[in-house]
Motif scaffolding. Structure first.
Motif, PDB file in Angstrom:
ATOM      1  N   SER A 162      17.663  27.387  15.981  1.00  0.00           N
ATOM      2  CA  SER A 162      17.117  26.212  16.666  1.00  0.00           C
ATOM      3  C   SER A 162      17.477  26.201  18.146  1.00  0.00           C
ATOM      4  CB  SER A 162      17.519  24.910  15.973  1.00  0.00           C
ATOM      5  OG  SER A 162      18.903  24.733  16.028  1.00  0.00           O
ATOM      6  N   LEU A 163      18.580  26.848  18.530  1.00  0.00           N
ATOM      7  CA  LEU A 163      18.871  26.956  19.969  1.00  0.00           C
ATOM      8  C   LEU A 163      17.855  27.858  20.649  1.00  0.00           C
ATOM      9  CD1 LEU A 163      22.758  27.329  20.370  1.00  0.00           C
ATOM     10  CD2 LEU A 163      21.329  25.377  20.941  1.00  0.00           C
ATOM     11  N   ARG A 200      14.815  28.484  19.694  1.00  0.00           N
ATOM     12  CA  ARG A 200      13.535  27.761  19.766  1.00  0.00           C
ATOM     13  C   ARG A 200      13.567  26.800  20.953  1.00  0.00           C
ATOM     14  NH1 ARG A 200      12.758  23.985  15.726  1.00  0.00           N
ATOM     15  NH2 ARG A 200      10.531  23.771  15.984  1.00  0.00           N
ATOM     16  N   GLY A 201      14.658  26.072  21.082  1.00  0.00           N
ATOM     17  CA  GLY A 201      14.765  25.096  22.162  1.00  0.00           C
ATOM     18  C   GLY A 201      14.696  25.754  23.533  1.00  0.00           C
ATOM     19  N   GLN A 202      15.372  26.894  23.667  1.00  0.00           N
ATOM     20  CA  GLN A 202      15.319  27.636  24.932  1.00  0.00           C
ATOM     21  C   GLN A 202      13.892  28.066  25.226  1.00  0.00           C
ATOM     22  OE1 GLN A 202      17.833  30.322  26.757  1.00  0.00           O
ATOM     23  NE2 GLN A 202      18.574  28.284  27.161  1.00  0.00           N
ATOM     24  N   PHE A 257      11.025  26.747  24.056  1.00  0.00           N
ATOM     25  CA  PHE A 257      10.154  25.616  24.389  1.00  0.00           C
ATOM     26  C   PHE A 257      10.451  25.116  25.808  1.00  0.00           C
ATOM     27  CE2 PHE A 257      10.266  24.457  19.586  1.00  0.00           C
ATOM     28  CZ  PHE A 257       9.381  25.479  19.314  1.00  0.00           C
ATOM     29  N   GLY A 258      11.732  25.043  26.147  1.00  0.00           N
ATOM     30  CA  GLY A 258      12.095  24.583  27.483  1.00  0.00           C
ATOM     31  C   GLY A 258      11.558  25.516  28.552  1.00  0.00           C
ATOM     32  N   VAL A 296       7.734  25.084  28.966  1.00  0.00           N
ATOM     33  CA  VAL A 296       7.338  23.872  29.698  1.00  0.00           C
ATOM     34  C   VAL A 296       7.721  23.987  31.175  1.00  0.00           C
ATOM     35  CG1 VAL A 296       7.698  21.371  29.869  1.00  0.00           C
ATOM     36  CG2 VAL A 296       7.271  22.438  27.645  1.00  0.00           C
ATOM     37  N   GLN A 297       8.839  24.633  31.463  1.00  0.00           N
ATOM     38  CA  GLN A 297       9.183  24.864  32.876  1.00  0.00           C
ATOM     39  C   GLN A 297       8.155  25.821  33.492  1.00  0.00           C
ATOM     40  OE1 GLN A 297      13.266  26.012  33.422  1.00  0.00           O
ATOM     41  NE2 GLN A 297      13.277  25.464  35.579  1.00  0.00           N
ATOM     42  N   PRO A 342       6.921  18.611  34.524  1.00  0.00           N
ATOM     43  CA  PRO A 342       6.277  18.188  33.281  1.00  0.00           C
ATOM     44  C   PRO A 342       7.049  17.080  32.570  1.00  0.00           C
ATOM     45  CG  PRO A 342       6.352  20.579  33.415  1.00  0.00           C
ATOM     46  CD  PRO A 342       7.196  20.052  34.541  1.00  0.00           C
ATOM     47  N   SER A 343       6.320  16.116  32.062  1.00  0.00           N
ATOM     48  CA  SER A 343       6.908  15.060  31.229  1.00  0.00           C
ATOM     49  C   SER A 343       6.540  15.341  29.780  1.00  0.00           C
ATOM     50  CB  SER A 343       6.366  13.701  31.653  1.00  0.00           C
ATOM     51  OG  SER A 343       5.057  13.528  31.112  1.00  0.00           O
ATOM     52  N   SER A 344       6.985  14.460  28.909  1.00  0.00           N
ATOM     53  CA  SER A 344       6.673  14.632  27.485  1.00  0.00           C
ATOM     54  C   SER A 344       5.167  14.634  27.233  1.00  0.00           C
ATOM     55  CB  SER A 344       7.342  13.514  26.678  1.00  0.00           C
ATOM     56  OG  SER A 344       7.047  12.262  27.263  1.00  0.00           O
ATOM     57  N   ALA A 376       3.751  18.356  27.717  1.00  0.00           N
ATOM     58  CA  ALA A 376       4.221  19.459  26.878  1.00  0.00           C
ATOM     59  C   ALA A 376       3.214  19.758  25.769  1.00  0.00           C
ATOM     60  CB  ALA A 376       5.577  19.105  26.279  1.00  0.00           C
ATOM     61  N   PRO A 377       2.872  21.020  25.592  1.00  0.00           N
ATOM     62  CA  PRO A 377       1.905  21.391  24.559  1.00  0.00           C
ATOM     63  C   PRO A 377       2.575  21.546  23.186  1.00  0.00           C
ATOM     64  CG  PRO A 377       2.599  23.330  25.755  1.00  0.00           C
ATOM     65  CD  PRO A 377       3.336  22.171  26.361  1.00  0.00           C
ATOM     66  N   MET A 430       4.011  23.988  20.597  1.00  0.00           N
ATOM     67  CA  MET A 430       4.563  25.328  20.852  1.00  0.00           C
ATOM     68  C   MET A 430       5.063  25.954  19.563  1.00  0.00           C
ATOM     69  SD  MET A 430       6.665  24.414  24.348  1.00  0.00           S
ATOM     70  CE  MET A 430       7.098  22.733  23.929  1.00  0.00           C
TER      71      MET A 430
END
Ligand code: FES
Ligand code: FES
Lengths: 789, 166
Positions: free
Chosen positions: A668-669, A671-673, A675-676, A679-680, A710-712, A715-716, A718
């Motif tokens: 999950s880390l 995935r989070g990296q 997605f972040g 979006v960046q 980008p705001s919420s 975000a697409p 992902m």
């Protein structure tokens, strides 16, 4: 979570700092309280380029509550990580709007601001250089007339007498001859503007110099040891007299790499009789005054044979380094030796050139030049494929790197380098590039399109960049792990705990990574940059754990009267498999006490380091090298967009990413990296750009209201997938991926725009205005009789 | 700009369930007062211009950007900061969902995100992902890409409804 075995690497363990962060217990630099704290205000240049004739600090010192004021003549020291081209404050010349000229420390922020406003500065304006084209002209004003006198690492090559702060050349094969044999030659130009990191936590540093001359810095930084080292080089301190402490950090993205506000805070603290001084930038200063990402102008020429193989490739990357290139020169270098991206080009002419301008300082930014060159390269590959009538996915597969193929520097990749071809296939399939793609919108105003782009990056760092860790057992067999890699959000402390717990067969809760980096207490680490920490620190943890294990086995060997190599470490004990006898860890970790009272062994602890092996410098003329970098990480992203052809607005609906990470350490880390990063990447692709007012030289949009990230709502959806081709020198096979996640996104969007509407935009970001202009231009072209082009 | 001295006011605010009284300058923001005088540093200063949401606290149950609210405006009202929500071993279900869903990276946006989401759930206990995205649109996060944050709020909402039933 114990009782499931000890294979922590690969599991979703709880972040070690999660509870701190959801309760507000996590303290960031600005949250720390210091007795008798003084507040600083920095006076910054209001002109983009001027001779600095005089700075009068006198009026500031007479403001009530002011403790100190300082300017360039007081600390005329150079600072910079690779090229020392900057001084703590401007000395005889200012080079951008925002260049620090002086600073004051006072009892309150209001008094500091009042005093700062009274400092009188005499300038003699000089002609500014606002773009690289002008900067390269022979008669352009010199931003750094002293360029030849600056200290510099040997692998950076400034060109004194010009505005070029670094130039890396890649020469492989014979580009000119190969180009003549090509069936198609396609040229394009691409551009990327300066953008800013926008960490949610702005830069802040607190310095204190006590009456014995010892320096203590608390700072929001990615690299405590590099801060210490560069601060010592600047002020002449002994390293051991400087203590740098990094509390929780609210995002870095490269902007907090190297050294930033720390010298200003130190210069003031030296004049404040042992009192701490805080330098904090506000959001507006964060945008223009500290560091930004470099701009890029790229020109690419691709020569392609009948089979869709690019055999000759020329790339010229010209970087807008802004006013100082101390760090940016190495972005220029990295972009040079990676100039061909994820592709195997046989005949290459690559030039990466850094140019000074009177704009904000270009520096490290997540991806270190790679998103910018991939914008050019991946747009070009797509354009070439379409021009020669080949499917862009198939065209990428024909040209991509892989085992046995050579990079632009002549490094032949082996199996452990990762598998970009599979990333391409997975992404193409995941986003639907492999199916018939008749636009379902028919002829309506909203057009849908899909596109993809690849990504590759290696760590850009000195060949001997080290990470180290200390492991110490406590009396109850819990384990303390100390490191100086900084958890800037990526989850490094959690990952380090996973490796330690797995190697020593401990419950994950028994590992505490509670020392935040502190150069007095935690062991050396070069920098938290370059997607190097999981790989480098992970390796150091495994080595230190191996040493701890050896100590435990040796003590247990005495206790059990068996040879150490006959014993094994098991959950919570050391066991003799033959007899079944065992000793619990809490009777070994401080040494073993026999019944008759004598003791063996002692407190179990270990320090270990990791430095990559076998790296070789680039050839200075051609940049050829068998192993210029420690590792490569490959990946790809596919995007699906909708374009409103009435407004030009692009909406990214879905992104599919695939990276070959060697080993998924924490699902999950990662995935989070990913997605972040996406979006960046989407932010830079669609909306982010520092806009320069060419009359004043100021950044015109230095607020979050004007510079949108980008705001919420942006975000697409992902999806992230990962391959696990083990990295030969990776800890349990892992390699870095933090930066790579934002590299391909803008180019994938641009390629999707072509798919949707048939127009290509060559400059980032893909704003509605640019898209609309491209659509209008195409219409005008059609009406002018070029139908069918 | 007011410098040095300004008009002094006295306020009485219930912060995290405790009554706090203070004498302070009339131009001080609620964020400054919470962070500097009460040492409640969970609310962050990200921009001081109402654009990032890092400073969000609940004022009478509604999310506000505390950098834009004067401390004086909180007089006689109730403020909830992240410190008042839960603690290790007794996390609020929404905090626990942020932990379990890996919705936290650098953590700088996290207190504001959680409180803003809590404000939403106070009005709409069962929001859709789109409603969550709309409610959090003023809370910027540069690290996560928002996906796991939205998942965490959905999850936390479920846990809270569950808790309300039992
Ligand atoms: S600090 Fe209040 S909205 Fe950014
Ligand atoms: S977790 Fe870093 S800003 Fe949201």
């Amino acid at each position: 979570m114990s009782g499931q075995g000890y294979d922590w690497v690969g599991q979703d363990v709880e972040r070690v700092d999660a509870v701190d962060k959801v309760t507000g217990a996590a303290r960031y630099t600005a949250d720390l309280k210091f007795p008798r704290l003084l507040h600083a205000a920095v006076v910054r240049s209001s002109l983009p380029h001027a001779r600095l004739l005089h700075v009068d600090l006198g009026p500031a010192l007479s403001v009530p509550g002011v403790k100190a004021a300082v300017c360039g003549r007081d600390v005329p020291f150079h600072v910079g990580i690779y090229l020392k081209d900057q001084t703590v404050f401007a000395c005889d010349r200012v080079r951008y709007v925002g260049d620090p000229v002086a600073a004051v420390a006072a009892e309150s922020p209001e008094a500091a601001a009042e005093a700062a406003s009274r400092i009188a500065i005499d300038y003699e304006p000089l002609e500014p250089v606002f773009d690289v084209e002008r900067g390269l002209e022979p008669d352009a004003p010199r931003v750094h007339p002293e360029l030849g006198r600056y200290e510099c690492v040997p692998w950076i090559t400034p060109e004194p007498g010009t505005n070029v702060c670094n130039h890396l050349k890649v020469r492989k094969g014979d580009f000119d001859a190969a180009l003549k044999r090509c069936a198609h030659v396609i040229e394009n130009r691409f551009a990327v503007p300066q953008v800013q990191h926008v960490p949610l936590e702005p830069h802040v540093s607190v310095a204190r110099v006590d009456l014995a001359g010892r320096v203590e810095i608390h700072t929001s930084a990615q690299s405590p040891f590099t801060v210490r080292h560069l601060l010592c080089a600047c002020f002449g301190f002994k390293h051991a007299d400087v203590r740098v402490i990094v509390p929780h950090v609210g995002g870095g993205f490269g902007g907090k790499a190297g050294i930033n506000l720390e010298p200003i805070a130190t210069a003031l603290a030296l004049r404040c009789d042992g009192r701490p001084v805080r330098v904090a930038v506000d959001r507006s200063e964060e945008f223009y005054a500290v560091v930004v990402r470099q701009g890029l102008q790229a020109s690419l020429t691709s020569g392609v044979d009948e089979n869709g193989r690019v055999i000759a490739q020329k790339m010229r990357y010209v970087w807008d380094c802004g006013a100082y290139g101390g760090y940016g020169v190495n972005v220029v270098r990295a972009a040079g030796y990676t100039c061909g991206g994820a592709y195997a080009f046989d005949h290459v002419q690559g030039d990466s050139i850094g140019v000074y301008t009177n704009r904000p300082i270009g520096s490290a930014y997540r991806g270190f030049g790679m998103q910018e060159i991939h914008w050019a390269l991946e747009s070009q590959m797509d354009a070439v494929a379409r021009e020669i009538g080949m499917d862009p996915v198939e065209f990428r597969l024909r040209n991509c790197l892989g085992p046995g193929k050579a990079t632009v520097t002549g490094q032949v990749l082996d199996e452990s380098a990762g598998d970009v071809a599979t990333c391409i296939r997975k992404v193409a399939c995941g986003i639907g590039l492999d199916v018939d793609r008749t636009d379902p919108s028919g002829g309506g105003p909203i057009r849908r399109g899909r596109g993809m782009a690849c990504a590759v990056k290696a760590p850009a760092m000195p060949n001997d960049a080290a990470s180290s860790v200390i492991l110490k057992f406590c009396e109850d067999a819990t384990l303390e792990l100390s490191l100086s890699g900084v958890d800037i959000g990526q989850g490094l402390r959690t990952v380090a705990a996973q490796y330690a717990a797995q190697a020593l067969k401990l419950p994950i809760e028994s590992v505490r990574v509670h020392n935040l980096p502190d150069t007095h207490l935690s062991p050396y680490d070069w920098q938290t940059v370059a997607s190097r920490q999981t790989w480098a620190t992970g390796n150091a943890v495994l080595r230190a754990a191996e040493d701890c294990k050896r100590q435990l086995l040796e003590t247990a060997a005495s206790a059990l009267g068996r040879p150490a190599d006959a014993l094994e470490l098991d959950a919570g004990c050391v066991r003799d498999p033959d007899s079944g006898r065992s000793v619990p860890l809490d009777r070994l970790v401080m040494g073993y006490l026999f019944e008759d009272g004598h003791a063996v062994g002692g407190p179990v602890a270990a320090c270990a380091h990791f430095v990559p092996e076998g790296l070789l410098f680039l050839d200075p003329e051609t940049s050829q090298s068998k192993k210029p970098v420690a590792k490569w990480t490959f990946g790809a992203q596919g995007v699906e967009i909708s374009v409103d052809t009435r407004t030009g607005e692009i909406r990214v609906d879905r992104v599919v990413a695939c990276y070959d990470v060697g080993k998924v350490v924490h699902p999950s880390l990662i995935r989070g990296q990913t997605f972040g990063g996406i979006v960046q990447g989407l932010g830079t692709g669609l909306m982010e750009e520092l806009v320069l007012d060419r009359t004043s030289g100021r950044i015109a949009n230095a607020t979050l209201a004007d510079y949108k990230i980008p705001s919420s709502l942006d975000a697409p959806r992902m999806e992230a997938g990962f391959l696990e081709t083990p990295q030969a020198d990776g800890p349990l096979g892992a390699r870095g991926v933090g930066e790579h996640t934002m590299i391909p996104t803008p180019a994938a969007i641009a390629n999707a725009l072509v798919d949707a509407c048939g127009v290509r935009v060559h400059s980032m970001p893909l704003t509605a205005e640019k898209v609309l202009a491209a659509l209008d231009a195409r219409e005008a072209g059609r009406e002018g009789g070029h139908r069918g082009s | 700009m007011t410098t040095q001295t300004g008009e002094q006011i006295s306020i009485r605010v219930t912060v995290n369930g405790r009554v706090e009284t203070a004498e302070l300058r009339a131009d001080r923001s609620l964020l400054e007062w919470l962070r500097e005088d009460l040492d409640l540093t969970g609310a962050k200063l990200g921009c001081n211009e109402g654009e990032c949401g890092a400073c969000v606290v609940l004022l009478d149950g509604r999310p506000v950007n505390s950098c834009l609210v004067l401390a004086a405006e909180a007089d006689g009202r109730e403020v909830l900061t992240i410190e008042g929500l839960g603690r290790a071993g007794a996390l609020h279900p929404l905090q626990q969902a942020f932990v379990d869903r890996a919705a936290v990276q650098c953590g700088f946006c996290t207190p504001g995100m959680i409180l803003c989401a809590l404000g939403l759930l106070g009005e709409n206990p069962d929001p859709s992902p789109d409603e969550i995205r709309r409610a959090l649109a003023g809370n910027l996060c540069r690290c996560t890409g928002y996906q796991q944050i939205v998942e965490a709020v959905l999850d936390g909402a479920g846990r809270m409804r569950e808790g309300a039933r039992t």
